[in-house]
Motif scaffolding. Structure first.
Motif, mmCIF file in Angstrom:
data_model
loop_
_atom_site.group_PDB
_atom_site.id
_atom_site.type_symbol
_atom_site.label_atom_id
_atom_site.label_comp_id
_atom_site.label_asym_id
_atom_site.label_seq_id
_atom_site.Cartn_x
_atom_site.Cartn_y
_atom_site.Cartn_z
ATOM 1 N N GLU A 123 0.835 -1.209 0.000
ATOM 2 C CA GLU A 123 0.000 0.000 0.000
ATOM 3 C C GLU A 123 0.870 1.259 0.000
ATOM 4 O OE1 GLU A 123 -3.222 0.087 -0.182
ATOM 5 O OE2 GLU A 123 -3.820 -1.988 0.211
ATOM 6 N N GLN A 124 1.902 1.269 0.815
ATOM 7 C CA GLN A 124 2.765 2.455 0.920
ATOM 8 C C GLN A 124 3.457 2.746 -0.409
ATOM 9 O OE1 GLN A 124 6.052 2.085 3.642
ATOM 10 N NE2 GLN A 124 6.743 4.194 3.345
ATOM 11 N N ILE A 125 4.025 1.719 -1.026
ATOM 12 C CA ILE A 125 4.813 1.931 -2.248
ATOM 13 C C ILE A 125 3.925 2.336 -3.421
ATOM 14 C CG2 ILE A 125 6.309 0.788 -3.938
ATOM 15 C CD1 ILE A 125 7.451 -0.868 -1.603
ATOM 16 N N THR A 126 2.775 1.685 -3.572
ATOM 17 C CA THR A 126 1.888 2.063 -4.683
ATOM 18 C C THR A 126 1.313 3.463 -4.479
ATOM 19 O OG1 THR A 126 0.083 0.857 -3.575
ATOM 20 C CG2 THR A 126 1.260 -0.297 -5.340
ATOM 21 N N ALA A 127 1.067 3.856 -3.220
ATOM 22 C CA ALA A 127 0.567 5.216 -2.954
ATOM 23 C C ALA A 127 1.616 6.261 -3.314
ATOM 24 C CB ALA A 127 0.167 5.342 -1.486
ATOM 25 N N LEU A 128 2.883 5.977 -3.003
ATOM 26 C CA LEU A 128 3.956 6.916 -3.345
ATOM 27 C C LEU A 128 4.137 7.019 -4.858
ATOM 28 C CD1 LEU A 128 6.518 5.908 -0.596
ATOM 29 C CD2 LEU A 128 5.478 8.175 -0.856
ATOM 30 N N ALA A 129 4.033 5.892 -5.547
ATOM 31 C CA ALA A 129 4.147 5.903 -7.002
ATOM 32 C C ALA A 129 3.046 6.756 -7.625
ATOM 33 C CB ALA A 129 4.083 4.477 -7.541
ATOM 34 N N ALA A 130 1.826 6.656 -7.068
ATOM 35 C CA ALA A 130 0.715 7.458 -7.574
ATOM 36 C C ALA A 130 0.913 8.938 -7.253
ATOM 37 C CB ALA A 130 -0.597 6.951 -6.972
ATOM 38 N N ARG A 131 1.381 9.238 -6.044
ATOM 39 C CA ARG A 131 1.564 10.621 -5.631
ATOM 40 C C ARG A 131 2.570 11.340 -6.522
ATOM 41 N NH1 ARG A 131 4.109 11.528 0.146
ATOM 42 N NH2 ARG A 131 2.248 10.337 0.726
ATOM 43 N N TYR A 132 3.665 10.653 -6.847
ATOM 44 C CA TYR A 132 4.724 11.283 -7.634
ATOM 45 C C TYR A 132 4.619 10.977 -9.134
ATOM 46 C CZ TYR A 132 6.957 12.270 -3.148
ATOM 47 O OH TYR A 132 7.236 12.730 -1.878
ATOM 48 N N ALA A 133 3.580 10.238 -9.522
ATOM 49 C CA ALA A 133 3.335 9.920 -10.937
ATOM 50 C C ALA A 133 4.551 9.261 -11.577
ATOM 51 C CB ALA A 133 2.915 11.174 -11.702
ATOM 52 N N ILE A 134 5.029 8.201 -10.950
ATOM 53 C CA ILE A 134 6.212 7.490 -11.445
ATOM 54 C C ILE A 134 5.805 6.107 -11.959
ATOM 55 C CG2 ILE A 134 8.437 6.486 -10.797
ATOM 56 C CD1 ILE A 134 8.620 8.634 -8.635
ATOM 57 N N PRO A 135 6.166 5.755 -13.183
ATOM 58 C CA PRO A 135 5.927 4.388 -13.665
ATOM 59 C C PRO A 135 6.814 3.401 -12.885
ATOM 60 C CG PRO A 135 6.362 5.896 -15.486
ATOM 61 C CD PRO A 135 6.738 6.611 -14.231
ATOM 62 N N VAL A 136 6.172 2.413 -12.255
ATOM 63 C CA VAL A 136 6.910 1.479 -11.414
ATOM 64 C C VAL A 136 6.612 0.045 -11.837
ATOM 65 C CG1 VAL A 136 7.362 0.693 -9.056
ATOM 66 C CG2 VAL A 136 6.824 3.097 -9.476
ATOM 67 N N MET A 137 7.673 -0.743 -11.936
ATOM 68 C CA MET A 137 7.560 -2.180 -12.187
ATOM 69 C C MET A 137 7.708 -2.909 -10.861
ATOM 70 S SD MET A 137 7.406 -5.029 -13.986
ATOM 71 C CE MET A 137 7.722 -4.751 -15.746
ATOM 72 N N TYR A 138 6.727 -3.771 -10.556
ATOM 73 C CA TYR A 138 6.719 -4.530 -9.308
ATOM 74 C C TYR A 138 6.979 -6.016 -9.586
ATOM 75 C CZ TYR A 138 4.294 -0.261 -7.861
ATOM 76 O OH TYR A 138 3.960 1.049 -7.636
ATOM 77 N N SER A 139 7.148 -6.757 -8.488
ATOM 78 C CA SER A 139 7.496 -8.173 -8.628
ATOM 79 C C SER A 139 6.306 -9.108 -8.491
ATOM 80 C CB SER A 139 8.549 -8.550 -7.574
ATOM 81 O OG SER A 139 8.042 -8.314 -6.269
ATOM 82 N N SER A 140 5.139 -8.576 -8.094
ATOM 83 C CA SER A 140 3.978 -9.465 -7.958
ATOM 84 C C SER A 140 2.689 -8.719 -8.258
ATOM 85 C CB SER A 140 3.906 -10.069 -6.547
ATOM 86 O OG SER A 140 3.584 -9.080 -5.600
ATOM 87 N N ALA A 141 1.674 -9.480 -8.637
ATOM 88 C CA ALA A 141 0.395 -8.910 -9.057
ATOM 89 C C ALA A 141 -0.337 -8.212 -7.933
ATOM 90 C CB ALA A 141 -0.491 -10.011 -9.645
ATOM 91 N N GLU A 142 0.008 -8.533 -6.681
ATOM 92 C CA GLU A 142 -0.665 -7.894 -5.556
ATOM 93 C C GLU A 142 -0.506 -6.375 -5.587
ATOM 94 O OE1 GLU A 142 -0.468 -12.129 -4.328
ATOM 95 O OE2 GLU A 142 0.854 -10.771 -5.417
#
Length: 331
Positions: A238-257
């Motif tokens: 939750e923390q990491i996806t919220a930060l990615a949204a706040r700063y509008a950064i394209p992020v690649m993650y390791s799992s579908a969750e």
């Protein structure tokens, strides 16, 4: 006198019955196997993993609270607590230890050579000395290996396709997990060099450091981020996806969750699916099988999941070549 004797006799029988019942109840409880769960995170961050673990256990006939007791030990992201927590599980004589993450697994391995351990790790378990071989583990350990190195290289290449004009990509890694830190960083740097990318290393081992990593990413004007497949980051979805949204950064993650709660894209095995497999192995061991006879599992498939709604918010157009590879698209 007769009444007194009859009363005494009834009391004696009652006491005898009660006294006999107590050991029987105790023996019944002792007969219920106890599984030890050792993790570096916290209960709040382990929801997805525990759902998968319980599913696997249920499929082998074990239901927590009905015919299985579970002793949970969380380190609260304080890795130095893991050895003592592992020893605690050994001292209460659990039947099997489940240890998601390399730090927890190493602590469990040090604590016991006899209690079966079912691990979940991203590095090669042979390379780090957990097992003798994948097919014949030997000793008291077996489990699930997510092969992080190969995933990191492929994930980086896919992220590069999404943002081909970005010369530098950030790489979020956990310095508190030194073995994975070293191995995955090496693999990502090699993969980046092969496709002409620069990597901005970003270290984070606490919640505050995750916040700071994103701030550094923005200050450096780095155009995208790759998140390492680390047990700590997987507990901070939750923390990491919220930060990615706040700063509008394209992020690649390791799992579908991550993608399920608004992340852009992920490539790898499902956390829940991995813990389901671990639960299946734990159940089989509880039924009498030996870890040395259970080959280390690896994912049969890595899933590419894309969130088109997030892509639109970021102003990204997903290339048809990437969409064609997707196993799941969230619209």
């Amino acid at each position: 006198m007769m009444q007194f004797d009859q009363l005494k006799r009834r009391e004696f029988i009652t006491l005898l019955g009660g006294g006999a019942a107590w050991p029987l109840a105790a023996r019944a409880q002792q007969a219920m196997p106890v599984l030890g769960y050792l993790n570096s995170g916290s209960p709040e961050s382990d929801t997805s993993r525990l759902t998968g673990l319980r599913q696997g256990l249920n499929e082998t006939g074990y239901v927590e609270g009905r015919n299985l007791l579970v002793e949970y030990r969380w380190a609260g992201n304080q890795f130095n607590r893991l050895p003592a927590l592992a020893v605690d599980l050994v001292q209460i004589r659990v039947a099997v230890i489940v240890s998601p993450g390399l730090p927890a697994t190493l602590a469990a391995k040090t604590a016991t050579t006899t209690i079966p351990i079912v691990f979940g790790v991203g590095v090669d378990p042979v390379q780090v000395g957990l097992v003798k071989s994948l097919n014949r583990p030997g000793g008291n350990l077996t489990g699930f290996n997510q092969v992080n190195g190969e995933l990191g290289a492929k994930a980086l290449a896919l992220l590069h396709e999404l943002v081909p004009k970005t010369p530098t990509i950030g790489f979020l890694e956990n310095p508190n997990n030194p073995i994975i830190h070293e191995l995955t960083t090496r693999d990502v740097l090699v993969a980046a060099a092969a496709i002409g990318l620069q990597i901005q290393p970003l270290n984070a081992g606490t919640d505050r450091e995750i916040d700071a990593a994103f701030e550094n990413l923005v200050q450096a004007r780095t155009g995208a981020l790759l998140v390492s497949n680390d047990v700590f980051f997987n507990s901070r979805i939750e923390q990491i996806t919220a930060l990615a949204a706040r700063y509008a950064i394209p992020v690649m993650y390791s799992s579908a969750e991550f993608v399920g709660v608004g992340g852009l894209i992920s490539y790898g095995a499902s956390l829940r699916g991995a813990l389901r497999q671990i639960g299946l192995y734990a159940g089989r061991i509880l039924k009498g099988e030996k870890p040395t006879d259970l080959p280390v599992m690896q994912p049969t498939k890595f899933e590419l999941v894309i969130n088109l709604k997030t892509a639109k918010t970021l102003g990204l157009t997903i290339p048809p070549s990437v969409l064609a590879l997707a196993d799941e698209v969230i619209e």
